[in-house]
Design a protein around this motif. Structure first.
Motif, PDB file in Angstrom:
ATOM      1  N   VAL A 107       2.562  -7.887 -15.968  1.00  0.00           N
ATOM      2  CA  VAL A 107       2.484  -6.893 -14.887  1.00  0.00           C
ATOM      3  C   VAL A 107       1.537  -7.369 -13.786  1.00  0.00           C
ATOM      4  O   VAL A 107       1.831  -7.219 -12.597  1.00  0.00           O
ATOM      5  N   SER A 113       2.654  -8.177 -10.019  1.00  0.00           N
ATOM      6  CA  SER A 113       1.990  -7.464  -8.918  1.00  0.00           C
ATOM      7  C   SER A 113       1.456  -8.443  -7.893  1.00  0.00           C
ATOM      8  O   SER A 113       1.561  -8.209  -6.675  1.00  0.00           O
ATOM      9  N   VAL A 153      -5.565  -5.112  -6.203  1.00  0.00           N
ATOM     10  CA  VAL A 153      -4.210  -5.081  -6.772  1.00  0.00           C
ATOM     11  C   VAL A 153      -4.215  -5.648  -8.184  1.00  0.00           C
ATOM     12  O   VAL A 153      -3.629  -5.081  -9.110  1.00  0.00           O
ATOM     13  N   ALA A 206      -3.488  -3.352 -11.456  1.00  0.00           N
ATOM     14  CA  ALA A 206      -2.256  -3.603 -12.208  1.00  0.00           C
ATOM     15  C   ALA A 206      -2.540  -3.715 -13.699  1.00  0.00           C
ATOM     16  O   ALA A 206      -1.801  -3.163 -14.528  1.00  0.00           O
ATOM     17  N   GLY A 209       2.215   3.497  -2.685  1.00  0.00           N
ATOM     18  CA  GLY A 209       2.671   2.114  -2.585  1.00  0.00           C
ATOM     19  C   GLY A 209       4.040   2.012  -1.951  1.00  0.00           C
ATOM     20  O   GLY A 209       4.300   1.092  -1.158  1.00  0.00           O
ATOM     21  N   GLU A 216       8.219  -7.122  -0.278  1.00  0.00           N
ATOM     22  CA  GLU A 216       7.934  -5.725  -0.601  1.00  0.00           C
ATOM     23  C   GLU A 216       9.203  -4.880  -0.517  1.00  0.00           C
ATOM     24  O   GLU A 216       9.381  -3.934  -1.288  1.00  0.00           O
ATOM     25  N   PRO A 233       3.433  -2.146 -10.437  1.00  0.00           N
ATOM     26  CA  PRO A 233       2.961  -2.933  -9.290  1.00  0.00           C
ATOM     27  C   PRO A 233       2.888  -2.120  -7.997  1.00  0.00           C
ATOM     28  O   PRO A 233       1.945  -2.296  -7.205  1.00  0.00           O
ATOM     29  N   ALA A 287      -0.213  -0.143  -8.216  1.00  0.00           N
ATOM     30  CA  ALA A 287      -1.373  -1.001  -7.965  1.00  0.00           C
ATOM     31  C   ALA A 287      -1.534  -1.251  -6.468  1.00  0.00           C
ATOM     32  O   ALA A 287      -2.662  -1.283  -5.944  1.00  0.00           O
ATOM     33  N   TYR A 288      -0.425  -1.414  -5.791  1.00  0.00           N
ATOM     34  CA  TYR A 288      -0.445  -1.542  -4.326  1.00  0.00           C
ATOM     35  C   TYR A 288      -0.990  -0.265  -3.704  1.00  0.00           C
ATOM     36  O   TYR A 288      -1.782  -0.296  -2.744  1.00  0.00           O
TER      37      TYR A 288
END
Length: 648
Positions: free
Chosen positions: A208, A212, A222, A226, A392, A404, A454, A457-458
């Motif tokens: 992960v 990410s 990030v 993650a 995110g 992205e 991910p 996390a963003y």
């Protein structure tokens, strides 16, 4: 209980070594370092174990650590050669961003601790096991490998179909568990739990974090987020060790994010981590795919969808550079060939029609709501993670960076597949889309966190950037600012483990507890199984209704059973035993069947069946009054009878 877990440490260490060491040695031989080397270690190790299980019987070797070592040495040698010819220097980011390394390690450690704590609570004692339908097969298949010394996916299906009706079964999980049993000398449940915990705590967070980084860059926030958030979605890994239970799919999906991250680098959508060369990255991509397929084709097909999308994005990016016409035609032709290959693989890698008859379980609106909130398969909503995911998503939409956008499209594709399995009323169309996953929504729910985490996390990085700007506008001292950010981080980590994850952990734990009224094997029944090695000779065969848990005598007591799984091919002789054993003294057709099947004992666990099922086994009914049987021992209502008819 703590003492029991200390005793299980050797099994945990060996399981971790099997999942990490072969692949990590190959990665280092190929000159990979840092996060990339750590994350690709598990997918490569799965390939080593999977290939060894296929090759060993072909060259006459019994299943053990020896064929694994041989294949590992060959893989390491290939990696070293490729690494020598495709050398690349370390990237500037690898040497100039020490905080990224600190954040990566911190995130992985916290994620591993959280996941380990979750799974230890779920399991209870290391010798406990999932009281579920599928686990009868998983535990017994491991015993079958140990007995036959053959872990090939072309062989394991013979346990339930000796005639060859199951020509292929992805037995990588069972091969790994069998190795732990051999190397440590522990029980099969302890080995199974060790592999499960090692996969969740070590393999999943590393993949992960790598994915990410590939999707949203190597920003420390990030990377750290993650790793932590990998433990924050009930749909994975918790759902897969509760529902089913789907251990092979679980372990393959644990490795999937790392394989997808390597795919993005191989296609040029993101520069490889730590300055690795494209050639080495391609090697580890190609080398990881057999592991996915041999551990579970469903995870491979998940990669097929996400990887094919990545190819389309890479081709689009390439065409935007206005390449020469000949080069463009070559790329488009190759891509077209891949699309055909991928389509054929997608159609082939699906179970038989009778195995994928799962019905829809909810409305379209409910399924879409579950995707939007990450409360998948009827689970509780992980509010913090869902909010972060949407932050995110908004940030990715606004950035419009190609990679992205790819993340968003992949999330949509996985979401559509989940919604189709959950709620599409159009049966043929639904089967076309989701047959590779048995048309089973929980399996597809496990794929959504692959991208959702991910993105979350963003989202943490976006929130952190906003907080940093607010701090700059205030008169806070640096120490106070750091304290505030740490406090926010602690709150986020704590909140990610509350409500949804807590409910999932508590809910799953009930399925592993051995109690007087357990779903599969009760305390009395387990006590009698534990006595079987003293009561039943090694060469004897035990009959019994497998739906009541009697089949687990094979895995737990190392005594052969007539039916080692609930669904299997039943021969005419087996059918006679199941239908008429109690009448062996009066029915002349029974003794030939008893002789043909070598049945010497009957294990009677009553009529309580797993998942509330009801199946008729008239040959075992009224065993207490049958003159053909003699009571050997009992614990509570669990009874063991010896067949006394037929001259036995």
């Amino acid at each position: 209980m703590i003492g029991e877990w200390f005793a299980a440490v050797p099994a945990l260490l060996v399981a971790a070594a099997l999942l990490i060491v072969p692949g990590y040695a190959a990665a280092r031989a190929a000159r990979l370092v840092g996060l990339l080397a750590w994350a690709v270690a598990a997918p490569a190790s799965l390939t080593v174990t999977g290939l060894a299980s296929v090759v060993a019987p072909l060259i006459g070797m019994p299943w053990s650590s020896v064929p694994v070592l041989i294949v590992a040495v060959l893989v390491i040698a290939i990696a070293a050669v490729v690494g020598f010819f495709f050398r690349a220097g370390r990237s500037a980011s690898a040497v100039s961003v020490p905080w990224a390394s600190v954040a990566t390690i911190g995130g992985l450690v916290v994620g591993a601790v959280l996941l380990t704590a979750q799974l230890v609570y779920v399991v209870g004692a290391p010798s406990d096991f999932s009281q579920s339908f599928d686990n009868v097969f998983h535990l017994n298949a491991t015993r079958f490998i140990l007995d036959t010394q053959n872990a090939s996916p072309l062989h394991v299906g013979q346990m339930t179909s000796p005639s060859g009706g199951v020509p292929f079964y992805p037995a990588g999980w069972h091969a790994s568990v069998a190795l732990v049993v051999q190397l440590v000398g522990c029980s099969i449940p302890v080995a199974s739990n060790a592999v499960m915990i090692a996969g969740a705590a070590l393999v999943w967070p590393a993949g992960v974090v790598l994915l990410s980084a590939a999707l949203f860059g190597r920003r420390p926030v990030v990377l750290a987020a993650a790793g932590v958030l990998a433990a924050g979605v009930p749909a994975f890994p918790l759902l897969m060790i509760d529902y089913g239970v789907l251990y092979p799919f679980f372990l393959a999906v644990c490795a999937l994010p790392a394989v997808l991250a390597v795919t993005l680098s191989a296609l040029g959508l993101r520069a490889p981590e730590n300055g690795a060369s494209r050639g080495v990255v391609v090697l580890f991509l190609v080398g990881s795919l057999p592991g996915l397929a041999l551990f579970h084709p469903g995870a491979f097909v998940g990669w097929l969808f996400a990887g094919t999308l990545a190819l389309l994005f890479a081709v689009f990016a390439y065409l935007r550079t206005r390449p020469a016409r000949r080069a463009a035609i070559l790329v488009l032709s190759g891509s077209a060939v891949w699309l055909v290959v991928a389509f054929v693989a997608w159609r082939i890698l699906r179970p038989p029609l009778e195995a994928r008859g799962w019905p829809i379980t909810e409305t379209l609106g409910q399924a879409m709501g579950e995707v939007a909130t990450l409360g998948l398969s009827g689970g509780a909503v992980p509010i913090v993670l869902a909010v972060l995911m949407w932050i995110g998503v908004i940030a990715a939409v606004r950035s419009r960076r190609l990679i992205e956008v790819y993340a968003l499209v992949t999330l949509v594709v996985f979401a559509v597949l989940y919604i189709a399995a959950s709620a599409f009323p159009w049966g043929n169309f639904r089967d076309l889309l989701t047959a590779a996953w048995y048309n089973n929504a929980p399996r597809l729910a496990a794929l959504i966190p692959l991208i959702a985490i991910p993105l979350a996390a963003y989202g943490v990085a976006v929130v952190a950037a906003v907080l940093a700007r607010l701090v700059q506008r205030t008169s806070m001292t640096p120490r106070a600012a750091v304290a505030a950010l740490v406090a926010v981080a602690v709150v986020v980590v704590g909140a990610s483990q509350l409500v949804a994850v807590r409910d999932a952990v508590v809910g799953a734990s009930g399925g592993y507890r051995v109690t007087p009224d357990s779903a599969l094997v009760s305390t009395d029944e387990l006590a009698l199984i534990d006595k079987l090695p003293e009561l039943v000779p090694e060469d004897a065969v035990i009959a019994g209704n497998p739906w009541t848990g009697t089949g687990l005598a094979y895995a737990l007591a190392d005594r052969r059973v007539l039916m080692p799984h609930l669904l299997m091919d039943v021969s005419p002789d087996m059918q006679v035993v199941n239908d008429d054993l109690v009448d062996a003294d009066d029915d002349p057709s029974v003794c030939p069947a008893v002789e043909a099947t070598d049945v010497d004992y009957l294990l009677d666990f009553g009529t309580h069946e797993v998942h509330g099922a009801t199946h008729s086994f008239p040959g075992f009914a009224g065993a207490a009054k049958s003159p053909s049987l003699r009571l050997v021992d009992s614990v509570g209502t669990a009874r063991l009878y010896e067949v006394t008819a037929c001259g036995r």
